[in-house]
Design a protein around this motif. Structure first.
Motif, PDB file in Angstrom:
ATOM      1  N   UNK A  10      48.480  45.949  30.880  1.00  0.00           N
ATOM      2  CA  UNK A  10      47.041  45.747  30.977  1.00  0.00           C
ATOM      3  C   UNK A  10      46.628  44.335  31.295  1.00  0.00           C
ATOM      4  N   UNK A  11      47.585  43.428  31.551  1.00  0.00           N
ATOM      5  CA  UNK A  11      47.239  42.039  31.859  1.00  0.00           C
ATOM      6  C   UNK A  11      46.475  41.959  33.173  1.00  0.00           C
ATOM      7  N   UNK A  12      45.715  40.887  33.332  1.00  0.00           N
ATOM      8  CA  UNK A  12      44.969  40.687  34.580  1.00  0.00           C
ATOM      9  C   UNK A  12      45.923  40.637  35.771  1.00  0.00           C
ATOM     10  N   UNK A  13      47.096  40.019  35.587  1.00  0.00           N
ATOM     11  CA  UNK A  13      48.053  39.934  36.677  1.00  0.00           C
ATOM     12  C   UNK A  13      48.494  41.327  37.123  1.00  0.00           C
ATOM     13  N   UNK A  14      48.831  42.176  36.173  1.00  0.00           N
ATOM     14  CA  UNK A  14      49.320  43.511  36.523  1.00  0.00           C
ATOM     15  C   UNK A  14      48.222  44.370  37.134  1.00  0.00           C
ATOM     16  N   UNK A  15      47.005  44.190  36.685  1.00  0.00           N
ATOM     17  CA  UNK A  15      45.896  44.931  37.296  1.00  0.00           C
ATOM     18  C   UNK A  15      45.764  44.557  38.768  1.00  0.00           C
TER      19      UNK A  15
END
Length: 286
Positions: free
Chosen positions: A194-199
């Motif tokens: 759910x991290x911003x990077x993974x999004x």
């Protein structure tokens, strides 16, 4: 409900990692010794194996230790094999893969360019363990890597992040814990589900055209959880569960990348599908 000791132990280990690597090393360890048998820039790919293989280590790994098993396995089978160090933090020797994943992808881009220039090949194949199986996807999607990579093979990759068996969900209940991770070990924060990077990485789909994807997972993975989150969706994707190939293989997250020859056999199949042979428990002796 799980006993509090079991709940807190993995979270404490995660935070301890972030704290330790933020302290400058007082007794500097020697950098990883030069790899033996690979990273030979005079190697020219053969007609049988026309693409060099770039190995991408995982979090807290390095270009040598992560590949003491797989690099010789591929080298003896006729591949030109290369590995890089990436994600270094200042004052933290030996343990790499801790810097921002986006920045690490840029280091991979530069390394692939170097390998292609040395070997004269038009494309490479990339094999990565853990973060090293996920991070190249940023290179493929955002940094032009799709034009230079034929296949990506992820061994227990953190493609959709990890919950650490649910313990990462506890971070909001420990004030400052998430900030500690993001500041001191950005790659760990980037890999939390759910991290911003993974999004950003997974927005619009898991894959890009022109690249073949293989994911090799183990149901006993205790680091990238749930293990099915490692799988990719999209064209030219093959998701493989190690236990479907050999039900008695008990490898977990570290073992599958470091010394599991059944997994290595499947890596070789993914690199050369035209000559693929069935992977079974007997492949451990191949």
């Amino acid at each position: 409900m799980l006993p509090w000791k079991r709940v807190l132990r993995p979270l404490a280990a995660l935070l301890l990692t972030a704290a330790v690597v933020s302290v400058p090393a007082t007794t500097a360890q020697a950098a990883a010794a030069p790899s033996a048998g690979w990273n030979d820039y005079s190697c020219k790919p053969s007609a049988a194996h026309p693409r060099p293989v770039v190995l991408v280590h995982g979090t807290l790994g390095n270009s040598v230790d992560n590949w003491l098993g797989l690099a010789p396995y591929l080298k003896v089978r006729g591949y030109c094999v290369f590995s890089l160090d990436y994600g270094q933090l200042e004052g933290v020797p030996f343990f790499h893969g801790l810097g921002p994943v986006e920045k690490s992808a840029g280091q991979l881009k530069d390394f692939v360019d170097k390998v292609l220039a040395a070997t004269g090949a038009a494309e490479t194949d990339v094999v990565g363990h853990s973060q090293g199986g996920m991070m190249p996807r940023y290179y493929l999607r955002f940094l032009g890597g799709a034009a230079r990579v034929n296949a990506l093979v992820g061994i227990a990759p953190s493609n959709h992040g990890t919950t650490l068996n649910g313990f990462a969900n506890l971070l909001p209940y420990f004030p400052g814990a998430a900030d500690l991770l993001a500041k001191n070990t950005p790659a760990l924060a980037d890999q939390v589900a759910g991290s911003d990077f993974l999004k950003r990485l997974n927005a619009g789909g898991d894959t890009v055209p022109g690249v073949r994807y293989t994911v090799i997972a183990t149901q006993y993975d205790e680091v990238v959880t749930p293990w099915r989150s490692q799988y990719l969706s999209g064209p030219d994707v093959r998701n493989v569960l190690l236990q479907d190939l050999c039900p008695v293989d008990l490898s977990e997250h570290v073992a599958i990348g470091l010394f599991d020859r059944i997994a290595f056999h499947e890596v070789a199949n993914a690199l050369d599908p035209g000559r693929a042979r069935p992977t079974t428990c007997a492949s451990a002796f191949d």
